[in-house]
Scaffold this motif. Structure first.
Motif, PDB file in Angstrom:
ATOM      1  N   PRO A   1      20.670 113.691   5.227  1.00 38.10           N
ATOM      2  CA  PRO A   1      21.006 112.268   5.152  1.00 38.10           C
ATOM      3  C   PRO A   1      21.145 111.697   6.564  1.00 38.10           C
ATOM      4  O   PRO A   1      21.483 112.417   7.511  1.00 38.10           O
ATOM      5  CB  PRO A   1      22.350 112.257   4.417  1.00 38.10           C
ATOM      6  CG  PRO A   1      22.466 113.593   3.768  1.00 38.10           C
ATOM      7  CD  PRO A   1      21.717 114.544   4.640  1.00 38.10           C
TER       8      PRO A   1
ATOM      9  N   TRP B   1      17.386 106.212   4.461  1.00 41.90           N
ATOM     10  CA  TRP B   1      18.627 106.861   4.039  1.00 41.90           C
ATOM     11  C   TRP B   1      18.626 108.340   4.405  1.00 41.90           C
ATOM     12  O   TRP B   1      19.690 108.921   4.617  1.00 41.90           O
ATOM     13  CB  TRP B   1      18.820 106.716   2.528  1.00 41.90           C
ATOM     14  CG  TRP B   1      18.932 105.296   2.057  1.00 41.90           C
ATOM     15  CD1 TRP B   1      19.042 104.172   2.839  1.00 41.90           C
ATOM     16  CD2 TRP B   1      18.927 104.833   0.705  1.00 41.90           C
ATOM     17  NE1 TRP B   1      19.106 103.049   2.053  1.00 41.90           N
ATOM     18  CE2 TRP B   1      19.033 103.418   0.739  1.00 41.90           C
ATOM     19  CE3 TRP B   1      18.831 105.465  -0.529  1.00 41.90           C
ATOM     20  CZ2 TRP B   1      19.069 102.643  -0.425  1.00 41.90           C
ATOM     21  CZ3 TRP B   1      18.853 104.710  -1.691  1.00 41.90           C
ATOM     22  CH2 TRP B   1      18.978 103.304  -1.634  1.00 41.90           C
ATOM     23  N   ILE B   2      17.437 108.955   4.420  1.00 43.80           N
ATOM     24  CA  ILE B   2      17.321 110.383   4.709  1.00 43.80           C
ATOM     25  C   ILE B   2      16.082 110.611   5.570  1.00 43.80           C
ATOM     26  O   ILE B   2      15.243 109.714   5.729  1.00 43.80           O
ATOM     27  CB  ILE B   2      17.194 111.224   3.414  1.00 43.80           C
ATOM     28  CG1 ILE B   2      15.878 110.868   2.678  1.00 43.80           C
ATOM     29  CG2 ILE B   2      18.402 111.030   2.504  1.00 43.80           C
ATOM     30  CD1 ILE B   2      15.575 111.770   1.483  1.00 43.80           C
TER      31      ILE B   2
END
Length: 685
Positions: free
Chosen positions: A370, A364-365
């Motif tokens: 992000p 996700w990051i």
């Protein structure tokens, strides 16, 4: 002065990652406490009262340091006998001494250092893995994988610091309800014959079947995260699948694969991987072995990865975290939309920043921003971190990436009021070898007795197993055991197994305590209780103890501490002394570290928490040593559950008979196995 320095370190540890300067201060304060204690003890000018007073003050600082180390265990290596003190540490020590009005001693000249070659990590590649690679030498490029990882550039949020606002959104925009993405209705979700998914489990599997591929599955323990992960992998076709897990539940994962996806081959990595099946569908490895296997694991071509107890990687500076993140990165770089699952009942332990490593694992990051889908979702909100509504929108965007959190209280209608969950563990090392040797010796003695009995009546043991005679042999063995005519026997063997399981059972209990709060730990023998309490002390877990040699006052004091003191997370109970007459329903999880000989005794222990006043479903985790007589006894106890029902409210003669039956049938089962399973069906063993 030392207390103030320790307090500064304590504050820093509460907001990880902890800086190198704070680690140095921790080490220096610990060294000074040690030196000051030695000085006080050796100072003849001090009165005994003064010496005691100074000792108490130093103990106070030492207690602070112990609590700090319990929160950040990596600091313990700084206190090892061979731990080096850096130049910065020596300078800080001198500064603190001068501030206290003490002239620091002159440091010895450093010894001339010799350049040494860097240590090469012990990496291995199992032969069966090499065979698989030769059978599949080419991995087709997956251009969709690169597209999936792409992050929008030059968007509205370019230049904004987003990670910190994302983390803080879970504090600022908290709703008071568990964070959970929208999950579909459980349509067309099937389980293997004889097994049934609970509705909350089926909904997550349905999400995977519908195409969702990243999950932070944070259900409370007892809600079946393992089954959800395995069936999600089946729904996503995420094979080969890599499972990274703590050592204590490694064997259980292999067991669960056989239950929920029996059509899939599973292999468990031990040691250098000599027994690894390189062609397996599911590869299970524990965190501690990643350093030597991370190379070939990264090249195998996994299409899915499950990380159990994912809070283990919260410290991104640790080696195991780096290995796990490297494997995740490797899988995401080679496979479009792999299934990535982080399983943990406690994604947050110290701080909201504990999310960082898990989110990075899931893709996700990264370290700075992000990625991909999450960045697109944030852009779509039309908001930036300065806008009032950003926190709520950002929190929702992250949850929709795949956060799934259900509590027992939320799905109470789905799950039984009480259940027994078996946790198989594998006994390695000298203890495991000793137990296997003891079982072999006992089996050999039983076979010798049986052959002698057959020959005495003019028969031939090779004609097949006579079950009635086998029962007589088992009864004779038990009689001789009672009269102490034999050495190694079923009772000493079971005790050895309990001793070997003690540390593993305590380790799992510690994990449970961190996930769900209060846990009841039951054992039969004092040495098992002692070992468990040692593990809890090492983990910084506060516990109470209930034993048979305690006075009523001490017993009541310890029960009250467990029930009323929020810091007392575990109560260690004797199965015989605490199996009746206690109300411990403040907990809903119980660990049975040793097996009883009867279903009734086991039930009486569970009833300490499954009673009037219990508001949550109860789970009893039964720790079983795989591939030993322990597993046989567990099966026999379960088979006696109907017969023991009439004795559940108290043990009488019926219960004693049930105990003797289990002991005898365990021995008969060993004979059945020794003769190749002949007559096993007729014996009911």
């Amino acid at each position: 002065m030392l207390a103030q320095a320790a307090s500064e370190v304590e504050r820093a540890v509460q907001r990880p990652p902890i800086k190198a300067s704070m680690k140095t201060m921790f080490q220096v304060v610990a060294l000074l406490v040690r030196e000051e204690r030695a000085r006080v003890q050796a100072d003849a000018s001090l009165s005994q009262a003064k010496r005691t007073e100074e000792g108490k003050r130093l103990d106070g600082v030492a207690t602070m340091l112990a609590k700090i180390a319990a929160r950040e265990p990596s600091l313990l290596q700084l206190l090892a006998e061979d731990a080096k003190v850096s130049d910065a540490g020596r300078a800080l020590k001198a500064t603190l001494l001068r501030e206290a009005g003490i002239e620091p001693p002159e440091e010895p000249e450093p010894e001339e250092t010799v350049e040494v070659a860097p240590v090469v990590e012990h990496r291995v590649v199992p032969q069966s893995v090499i065979a698989r690679q030769r059978a599949n030498p080419f991995l087709a490029p997956d251009f969709e994988a690169a597209a999936e990882r792409a992050t929008p550039k030059g968007g509205r949020l370019a230049g904004w610091e987003l990670l910190e606002p994302l983390f803080r959104s879970f504090e600022k925009a908290a709703t008071g309800k568990p964070a959970c993405m929208e999950l579909p209705e459980p349509r067309f979700v099937t389980a293997p014959r004889g097994r049934e998914l609970m509705p909350h489990q089926a909904r997550l599997v349905a999400a995977a079947a519908a195409g969702h591929r990243t999950f932070l599955l944070a259900d409370e323990p007892g809600l079946g995260k393992t089954a959800q992960a395995l069936l999600a992998a089946e729904a996503a076709g995420a094979y080969p699948l890599l499972v990274v897990t703590p050592n204590v539940v490694k064997t259980n994962w292999a067991h669960e694969v056989g239950l929920w996806t029996p059509q899939r081959r599973v292999t468990v990595v031990h040691g250098d991987g000599d027994r690894v099946d390189g062609f397996a569908d599911v590869v299970v490895v524990n965190y501690e072995l990643l350093d030597r296997h991370v190379g070939w694991l990264g090249d195998l071509g996994f299409r899915g990865m499950v990380v159990d107890e994912a809070h283990f990687i919260k410290n991104k500076g640790s080696q195991r975290s780096q290995h796990v993140l490297a494997l995740s990165e490797r899988i995401r770089s080679r496979t479009a939309r792999p299934l990535l699952m982080a399983l943990t009942g406690t994604p947050l332990i110290n701080d909201i920043e504990d999310f960082r490593a898990i989110w990075q694992l899931l893709g996700w990051i990264d370290d700075k921003k992000p990625l991909g889908t999450l960045m697109t979702a944030l852009e779509a909100t039309g908001l930036n971190p300065a806008d009032p509504g950003f926190s709520a929108a950002a929190r929702s965007a992250v949850i929709d990436m795949g956060i799934v959190r259900r509590r027992k209280a939320d799905v109470v209608a789905d799950i039984p009021a009480r259940r027994v969950a078996d946790l198989p563990v594998e006994l390695d090392g000298a203890a495991g070898r000793s137990i296997r040797a003891a079982e072999a010796a006992l089996t050999e003695r039983l076979v010798g007795r049986y052959r002698a009995a057959v020959e005495a009546r003019g028969g031939d043991a090779s004609d097949g197993l006579d079950l009635e005679l086998a029962r007589r042999v088992a009864a004779a063995e038990l009689k001789d055991t009672t009269s102490k005519k034999t050495g190694e026997n079923v009772f000493t063997m079971v005790r050895k197994i309990g001793q070997a399981k003690a540390g593993l059972a305590a380790d799992y209990t510690a994990q449970l305590a961190r996930n769900v709060g209060k846990v009841v730990f039951f054992a039969k023998h004092v040495d098992v209780m002692d070992e468990a309490e040692r593990v809890f002390a090492d983990r910084g877990i506060k516990f109470a103890s209930i034993r048979g040699d305690q006075t009523t006052r001490v017993r009541n004091k310890n029960v009250t501490a467990f029930v009323e003191d929020p810091e007392v997370q575990v109560v260690v109970c004797s199965l015989t002394a605490a199996g009746v007459g206690l109300n411990l329903q403040v907990a809903s999880n119980l660990v049975l570290a040793e097996l009883s000989w009867t279903y009734a005794e086991q039930t009486q222990a569970i009833d300490r928490i499954h009673r009037i006043g219990q508001s949550e479903p109860v789970t009893a985790w039964r720790v079983i040593a795989a591939q030993t007589v322990d597993a046989r006894i567990a099966g026999l106890i379960d088979s006696k559950s109907g017969l023991a029902a009439r004795a559940l409210d108290g043990a009488g003669d019926e219960d004693v008979d049930a105990s003797a039956d289990v002991q005898a049938e365990a021995l008969v089962g060993m004979l059945v196995d020794a003769f190749g399973g002949a007559g096993a069906g007729a014996a009911g063993v």
